[in-house]
Design a protein around this motif. Structure first.
Motif, PDB file in Angstrom:
ATOM      1  N   PRO A  40      36.463 -21.596 -30.052  1.00 55.91           N
ATOM      2  CA  PRO A  40      36.448 -21.000 -31.387  1.00 55.91           C
ATOM      3  C   PRO A  40      35.089 -20.477 -31.837  1.00 55.91           C
ATOM      4  O   PRO A  40      35.009 -19.447 -32.501  1.00 55.91           O
ATOM      5  N   ASP A  41      34.020 -21.155 -31.461  1.00 51.52           N
ATOM      6  CA  ASP A  41      32.703 -20.749 -31.943  1.00 51.52           C
ATOM      7  C   ASP A  41      32.124 -19.545 -31.212  1.00 51.52           C
ATOM      8  O   ASP A  41      31.301 -18.818 -31.758  1.00 51.52           O
ATOM      9  N   THR A  42      32.580 -19.294 -29.982  1.00 48.81           N
ATOM     10  CA  THR A  42      32.013 -18.179 -29.205  1.00 48.81           C
ATOM     11  C   THR A  42      33.031 -17.107 -28.853  1.00 48.81           C
ATOM     12  O   THR A  42      32.641 -15.986 -28.533  1.00 48.81           O
ATOM     13  N   GLY A  43      34.313 -17.452 -28.869  1.00 46.59           N
ATOM     14  CA  GLY A  43      35.336 -16.497 -28.447  1.00 46.59           C
ATOM     15  C   GLY A  43      35.428 -16.346 -26.936  1.00 46.59           C
ATOM     16  O   GLY A  43      36.201 -15.538 -26.426  1.00 46.59           O
ATOM     17  N   ILE A  44      34.665 -17.138 -26.202  1.00 51.27           N
ATOM     18  CA  ILE A  44      34.687 -17.081 -24.730  1.00 51.27           C
ATOM     19  C   ILE A  44      35.946 -17.791 -24.241  1.00 51.27           C
ATOM     20  O   ILE A  44      36.242 -18.912 -24.665  1.00 51.27           O
ATOM     21  N   PRO A  45      36.701 -17.148 -23.330  1.00 51.87           N
ATOM     22  CA  PRO A  45      37.924 -17.781 -22.812  1.00 51.87           C
ATOM     23  C   PRO A  45      37.625 -19.072 -22.054  1.00 51.87           C
ATOM     24  O   PRO A  45      36.605 -19.182 -21.374  1.00 51.87           O
ATOM     25  N   LEU A  46      38.527 -20.051 -22.199  1.00 50.64           N
ATOM     26  CA  LEU A  46      38.425 -21.271 -21.403  1.00 50.64           C
ATOM     27  C   LEU A  46      38.788 -20.936 -19.969  1.00 50.64           C
ATOM     28  O   LEU A  46      39.776 -20.242 -19.712  1.00 50.64           O
ATOM     29  N   LYS A  47      38.008 -21.448 -19.045  1.00 51.34           N
ATOM     30  CA  LYS A  47      38.353 -21.333 -17.631  1.00 51.34           C
ATOM     31  C   LYS A  47      39.437 -22.373 -17.353  1.00 51.34           C
ATOM     32  O   LYS A  47      39.527 -23.385 -18.053  1.00 51.34           O
ATOM     33  N   PRO A  48      40.273 -22.161 -16.341  1.00 54.07           N
ATOM     34  CA  PRO A  48      41.335 -23.133 -16.047  1.00 54.07           C
ATOM     35  C   PRO A  48      40.821 -24.569 -15.933  1.00 54.07           C
ATOM     36  O   PRO A  48      41.433 -25.492 -16.453  1.00 54.07           O
ATOM     37  N   GLU A  49      39.681 -24.757 -15.309  1.00 54.62           N
ATOM     38  CA  GLU A  49      39.152 -26.107 -15.111  1.00 54.62           C
ATOM     39  C   GLU A  49      38.525 -26.698 -16.382  1.00 54.62           C
ATOM     40  O   GLU A  49      38.165 -27.874 -16.409  1.00 54.62           O
ATOM     41  N   GLU A  50      38.412 -25.911 -17.457  1.00 54.24           N
ATOM     42  CA  GLU A  50      37.840 -26.406 -18.709  1.00 54.24           C
ATOM     43  C   GLU A  50      38.879 -27.020 -19.640  1.00 54.24           C
ATOM     44  O   GLU A  50      38.522 -27.692 -20.604  1.00 54.24           O
ATOM     45  N   TRP A  51      40.176 -26.776 -19.367  1.00 55.03           N
ATOM     46  CA  TRP A  51      41.203 -27.384 -20.204  1.00 55.03           C
ATOM     47  C   TRP A  51      41.124 -28.901 -20.043  1.00 55.03           C
ATOM     48  O   TRP A  51      40.951 -29.421 -18.941  1.00 55.03           O
ATOM     49  N   PRO A  52      41.252 -29.644 -21.143  1.00 58.93           N
ATOM     50  CA  PRO A  52      41.096 -31.105 -21.085  1.00 58.93           C
ATOM     51  C   PRO A  52      41.979 -31.813 -20.062  1.00 58.93           C
ATOM     52  O   PRO A  52      41.523 -32.756 -19.408  1.00 58.93           O
ATOM     53  N   VAL A  53      43.218 -31.392 -19.893  1.00 58.86           N
ATOM     54  CA  VAL A  53      44.084 -32.082 -18.935  1.00 58.86           C
ATOM     55  C   VAL A  53      43.566 -31.909 -17.506  1.00 58.86           C
ATOM     56  O   VAL A  53      43.626 -32.842 -16.697  1.00 58.86           O
ATOM     57  N   GLN A  54      43.020 -30.755 -17.190  1.00 58.02           N
ATOM     58  CA  GLN A  54      42.441 -30.549 -15.855  1.00 58.02           C
ATOM     59  C   GLN A  54      41.202 -31.415 -15.659  1.00 58.02           C
ATOM     60  O   GLN A  54      40.996 -31.995 -14.597  1.00 58.02           O
ATOM     61  N   ARG A  55      40.367 -31.514 -16.694  1.00 62.58           N
ATOM     62  CA  ARG A  55      39.168 -32.354 -16.610  1.00 62.58           C
ATOM     63  C   ARG A  55      39.550 -33.821 -16.456  1.00 62.58           C
ATOM     64  O   ARG A  55      38.876 -34.577 -15.744  1.00 62.58           O
ATOM     65  N   ALA A  56      40.638 -34.222 -17.091  1.00 63.25           N
ATOM     66  CA  ALA A  56      41.075 -35.618 -17.001  1.00 63.25           C
ATOM     67  C   ALA A  56      41.580 -35.945 -15.599  1.00 63.25           C
ATOM     68  O   ALA A  56      41.196 -36.980 -15.029  1.00 63.25           O
ATOM     69  N   ILE A  57      42.449 -35.108 -15.034  1.00 60.03           N
ATOM     70  CA  ILE A  57      43.016 -35.461 -13.726  1.00 60.03           C
ATOM     71  C   ILE A  57      42.056 -35.177 -12.574  1.00 60.03           C
ATOM     72  O   ILE A  57      42.133 -35.839 -11.540  1.00 60.03           O
ATOM     73  N   ARG A  58      41.144 -34.245 -12.740  1.00 61.28           N
ATOM     74  CA  ARG A  58      40.200 -33.942 -11.659  1.00 61.28           C
ATOM     75  C   ARG A  58      38.951 -34.821 -11.684  1.00 61.28           C
ATOM     76  O   ARG A  58      38.420 -35.184 -10.645  1.00 61.28           O
ATOM     77  N   LYS A  59      38.448 -35.099 -12.908  1.00 62.24           N
ATOM     78  CA  LYS A  59      37.169 -35.798 -13.027  1.00 62.24           C
ATOM     79  C   LYS A  59      37.253 -37.129 -13.766  1.00 62.24           C
ATOM     80  O   LYS A  59      36.247 -37.814 -13.906  1.00 62.24           O
ATOM     81  N   GLY A  60      38.432 -37.464 -14.294  1.00 65.90           N
ATOM     82  CA  GLY A  60      38.562 -38.700 -15.043  1.00 65.90           C
ATOM     83  C   GLY A  60      37.917 -38.642 -16.414  1.00 65.90           C
ATOM     84  O   GLY A  60      37.615 -39.673 -17.007  1.00 65.90           O
ATOM     85  N   GLU A  61      37.702 -37.442 -16.950  1.00 63.10           N
ATOM     86  CA  GLU A  61      37.032 -37.276 -18.235  1.00 63.10           C
ATOM     87  C   GLU A  61      37.990 -37.443 -19.405  1.00 63.10           C
ATOM     88  O   GLU A  61      39.147 -37.040 -19.339  1.00 63.10           O
ATOM     89  N   THR A  62      37.483 -37.997 -20.481  1.00 60.90           N
ATOM     90  CA  THR A  62      38.209 -38.103 -21.739  1.00 60.90           C
ATOM     91  C   THR A  62      37.689 -37.022 -22.672  1.00 60.90           C
ATOM     92  O   THR A  62      36.486 -36.786 -22.755  1.00 60.90           O
TER      93      THR A  62
END
Length: 161
Positions: free
Chosen positions: A96-118
């Motif tokens: 929202p602050d930059t208008g830059i598209p999220l890359k597929p790997e930046e979506w939270p669910v991808q970060r959670a299953i790939r890297k274990g991130e919350t």
């Protein structure tokens, strides 16, 4: 504590058995479960998931959808994938602050299953398949086995528009 789930020793066995699947949620330990309990829990929560007014998505470690609800479908204009989150193809989202598209790997669910991130309270602008725009708040937690391996993830989504 009993069984690694935080049951106080004073809780009678009959009560522990009856509420076995609910108790880890109440004490915030749902994200550390044995694999078979994790998948049982996902199935048992079906009615709850379908009625809660927050979008819910539950995926396994490969991104296969194990459960989701009507609100999630509505947030995405009725066209959210129902079988697999494949690198978020078909999802359009922007910071929202930059208008830059999220890359597929930046979506939270991808970060959670790939890297274990919350991810907690991430605001994302989205474009639904019907081209309407919305702002959503996403929270995602990985679900980990007793060995620390990611078994899947749980995502909540609220329409902030």
């Amino acid at each position: 504590m009993i069984g690694g789930f935080g049951y106080p020793d004073a809780v009678p066995l009959s009560v522990r058995q009856k509420y076995f699947l609910c108790y880890p949620i109440c004490i915030g330990k749902v994200n550390v479960l044995p694999r078979h309990i994790w998948f049982s829990l996902v199935g048992c929560l079906g009615t709850f998931l379908m009625t809660i007014p927050i979008g819910i998505l539950v995926v396994d470690d490969a991104g296969r959808i194990q459960n989701s609800n009507k609100t999630r479908q509505e947030i995405w204009g009725g066209n959210a994938p129902t079988t697999e989150i494949d690198e978020h193809s078909g999802y359009d989202g922007w910071w929202p602050d930059t208008g830059i598209p999220l890359k597929p790997e930046e979506w939270p669910v991808q970060r959670a299953i790939r890297k274990g991130e919350t991810t907690v309270g991430l605001m994302v602008d989205i474009k639904r398949p019907d081209s309407t725009l919305a702002t959503v708040i996403i929270t995602t937690v990985p679900v980990k086995g007793e060995d620390g391996k990611v078994l899947g993830a749980v995502t909540t989504m609220q329409d902030y528009t």
